[in-house]
Design a protein around this motif. Sequence first.
Motif, mmCIF file in Angstrom:
data_model
loop_
_atom_site.group_PDB
_atom_site.id
_atom_site.type_symbol
_atom_site.label_atom_id
_atom_site.label_comp_id
_atom_site.label_asym_id
_atom_site.label_seq_id
_atom_site.Cartn_x
_atom_site.Cartn_y
_atom_site.Cartn_z
ATOM 1 N N MET A 106 152.206 32.239 -4.227
ATOM 2 C CA MET A 106 152.849 32.795 -5.414
ATOM 3 C C MET A 106 152.975 34.314 -5.385
ATOM 4 N N LEU A 107 152.060 35.020 -4.757
ATOM 5 C CA LEU A 107 152.068 36.491 -4.823
ATOM 6 C C LEU A 107 152.174 37.161 -3.453
ATOM 7 N N THR A 108 152.730 36.497 -2.457
ATOM 8 C CA THR A 108 152.707 37.054 -1.105
ATOM 9 C C THR A 108 153.659 38.230 -0.888
ATOM 10 N N SER A 109 154.589 38.478 -1.775
ATOM 11 C CA SER A 109 155.497 39.617 -1.594
ATOM 12 C C SER A 109 155.307 40.681 -2.659
ATOM 13 N N THR A 110 154.144 40.693 -3.296
ATOM 14 C CA THR A 110 153.943 41.674 -4.361
ATOM 15 C C THR A 110 153.793 43.093 -3.840
ATOM 16 N N ASN A 111 153.680 43.256 -2.524
ATOM 17 C CA ASN A 111 153.695 44.617 -1.966
ATOM 18 C C ASN A 111 155.100 45.217 -2.043
ATOM 19 N N THR A 112 156.117 44.388 -2.225
ATOM 20 C CA THR A 112 157.501 44.855 -2.359
ATOM 21 C C THR A 112 158.179 44.282 -3.603
ATOM 22 N N ARG A 118 159.293 43.739 -7.710
ATOM 23 C CA ARG A 118 160.033 44.613 -8.617
ATOM 24 C C ARG A 118 159.328 44.827 -9.950
ATOM 25 N N ILE A 119 158.078 44.317 -10.076
ATOM 26 C CA ILE A 119 157.403 44.417 -11.375
ATOM 27 C C ILE A 119 156.033 45.071 -11.291
ATOM 28 N N GLY A 120 155.583 45.446 -10.110
ATOM 29 C CA GLY A 120 154.339 46.180 -9.972
ATOM 30 C C GLY A 120 153.066 45.361 -10.004
ATOM 31 N N VAL A 121 153.129 44.092 -9.590
ATOM 32 C CA VAL A 121 151.924 43.270 -9.502
ATOM 33 C C VAL A 121 151.109 43.743 -8.301
ATOM 34 N N LYS A 122 149.807 43.780 -8.458
ATOM 35 C CA LYS A 122 148.925 44.183 -7.359
ATOM 36 C C LYS A 122 149.157 43.264 -6.155
ATOM 37 N N TYR A 123 149.138 43.842 -4.961
ATOM 38 C CA TYR A 123 149.349 43.071 -3.740
ATOM 39 C C TYR A 123 148.066 42.359 -3.318
ATOM 40 N N TYR A 124 148.216 41.072 -3.028
ATOM 41 C CA TYR A 124 147.107 40.261 -2.527
ATOM 42 C C TYR A 124 147.536 39.680 -1.188
ATOM 43 N N SER A 125 147.120 40.312 -0.120
ATOM 44 C CA SER A 125 147.528 39.883 1.217
ATOM 45 C C SER A 125 146.994 38.476 1.503
ATOM 46 N N PRO A 126 147.868 37.581 1.954
ATOM 47 C CA PRO A 126 147.402 36.242 2.310
ATOM 48 C C PRO A 126 146.619 36.228 3.618
ATOM 49 N N HIS A 127 146.491 37.387 4.258
ATOM 50 C CA HIS A 127 145.779 37.483 5.528
ATOM 51 C C HIS A 127 144.340 37.950 5.367
ATOM 52 N N THR A 128 143.907 38.130 4.132
ATOM 53 C CA THR A 128 142.503 38.465 3.863
ATOM 54 C C THR A 128 141.914 37.350 2.999
ATOM 55 N N VAL A 129 140.609 37.186 3.086
ATOM 56 C CA VAL A 129 139.968 36.126 2.305
ATOM 57 C C VAL A 129 140.173 36.358 0.811
ATOM 58 N N GLY A 167 142.496 38.138 -0.706
ATOM 59 C CA GLY A 167 143.913 37.989 -1.040
ATOM 60 C C GLY A 167 144.348 36.543 -1.058
ATOM 61 N N LEU A 168 143.894 35.772 -0.083
ATOM 62 C CA LEU A 168 144.232 34.350 -0.039
ATOM 63 C C LEU A 168 143.631 33.609 -1.220
ATOM 64 N N ARG A 169 142.420 34.014 -1.619
ATOM 65 C CA ARG A 169 141.794 33.381 -2.789
ATOM 66 C C ARG A 169 142.643 33.600 -4.038
ATOM 67 N N MET A 170 143.113 34.829 -4.267
ATOM 68 C CA MET A 170 143.925 35.100 -5.450
ATOM 69 C C MET A 170 145.257 34.362 -5.377
ATOM 70 N N ASN A 171 145.880 34.329 -4.202
ATOM 71 C CA ASN A 171 147.124 33.578 -4.036
ATOM 72 C C ASN A 171 146.904 32.091 -4.292
ATOM 73 N N THR A 172 145.761 31.575 -3.860
ATOM 74 C CA THR A 172 145.443 30.166 -4.079
ATOM 75 C C THR A 172 145.249 29.873 -5.559
ATOM 76 N N VAL A 173 144.625 30.790 -6.288
ATOM 77 C CA VAL A 173 144.477 30.614 -7.740
ATOM 78 C C VAL A 173 145.859 30.521 -8.393
ATOM 79 N N TRP A 174 146.765 31.420 -8.029
ATOM 80 C CA TRP A 174 148.100 31.398 -8.619
ATOM 81 C C TRP A 174 148.902 30.182 -8.160
#
Length: 177
Positions: free
Chosen positions: A45-51, A53-64, A66-73
Motif C-alpha cells: 500500500m505505501l511502497t511509492s510514498t517516497n515519490t 503526491r501527499i507527503g506520507v512518510k516513506y516505508y521502504s519494503p526492503h527494511t523490516v 518498512g515492510l511491517r508498516m506496509n503489511t499493516v496497511w
Amino acid sequence: MATTSEMRAGPAPRSLRLPGIVLGVGLGGFVDGILLHQLLQWHHMLTSTNTDRIGVKYYSPHTVSGLRMNTVWDGIFHTVCWLAVLIGLAVLYSRVTHDRRRVWTSRVLWGWVLAGWGLFNLVEGVLDHQILGIHHVHGGPYQVWWDIGFLVLGALLWLGGWALQRSGRSVDPALSL
C-alpha cells in the motif's frame, strides 16, 4: 406457481446490480492484494510514498520496519475488501428470497461482479496510482505502462461485465419456482 412469463420478467438486472458490483469490488481487491501485494510482491500500500503526491512518510519494503508498516496497511486494505464482500453478500441475500441457485448461476449477477472488479481497478488505479501516488502496479522505469495496463484491464472488465449482465435473462429473485 409462477408462469413462464413471470419467471422471465422481473427486476433482476437492477436488483442484482448493487450486490454484484459491491461483491466485484471486494473480490477484485482481493485479487489485487493477494496476487500483486503478497504473491508477486510488486507493491504494497505505501511502497511509492517516497515519490507520492501527499507527503506520507516513506516505508521502504526492503527494511523490516518498512515492510511491517506496509503489511499493516495491506491488512487494512484486505479488511476493507472483506467488508465489501460481506456487505455484497448481505445485500444479495436480502434481495434473493427464493431459488438462490438460479441467481448464483445467472449471467446478470456475474456480469455485475465483473463490472465491480473493473470499477475497483479504475478507482484504485486513478486514486492510488495517479492522484495520490502511494504505490504503482510494478514500480520502476516502466511503472507508467503497468499502471496504464491496470486501468485498461479495469475498463475491459467493466465493459465485459456490463455486456455479460445485458446478455443474461432477467429472473425475479423473489419468485418461487
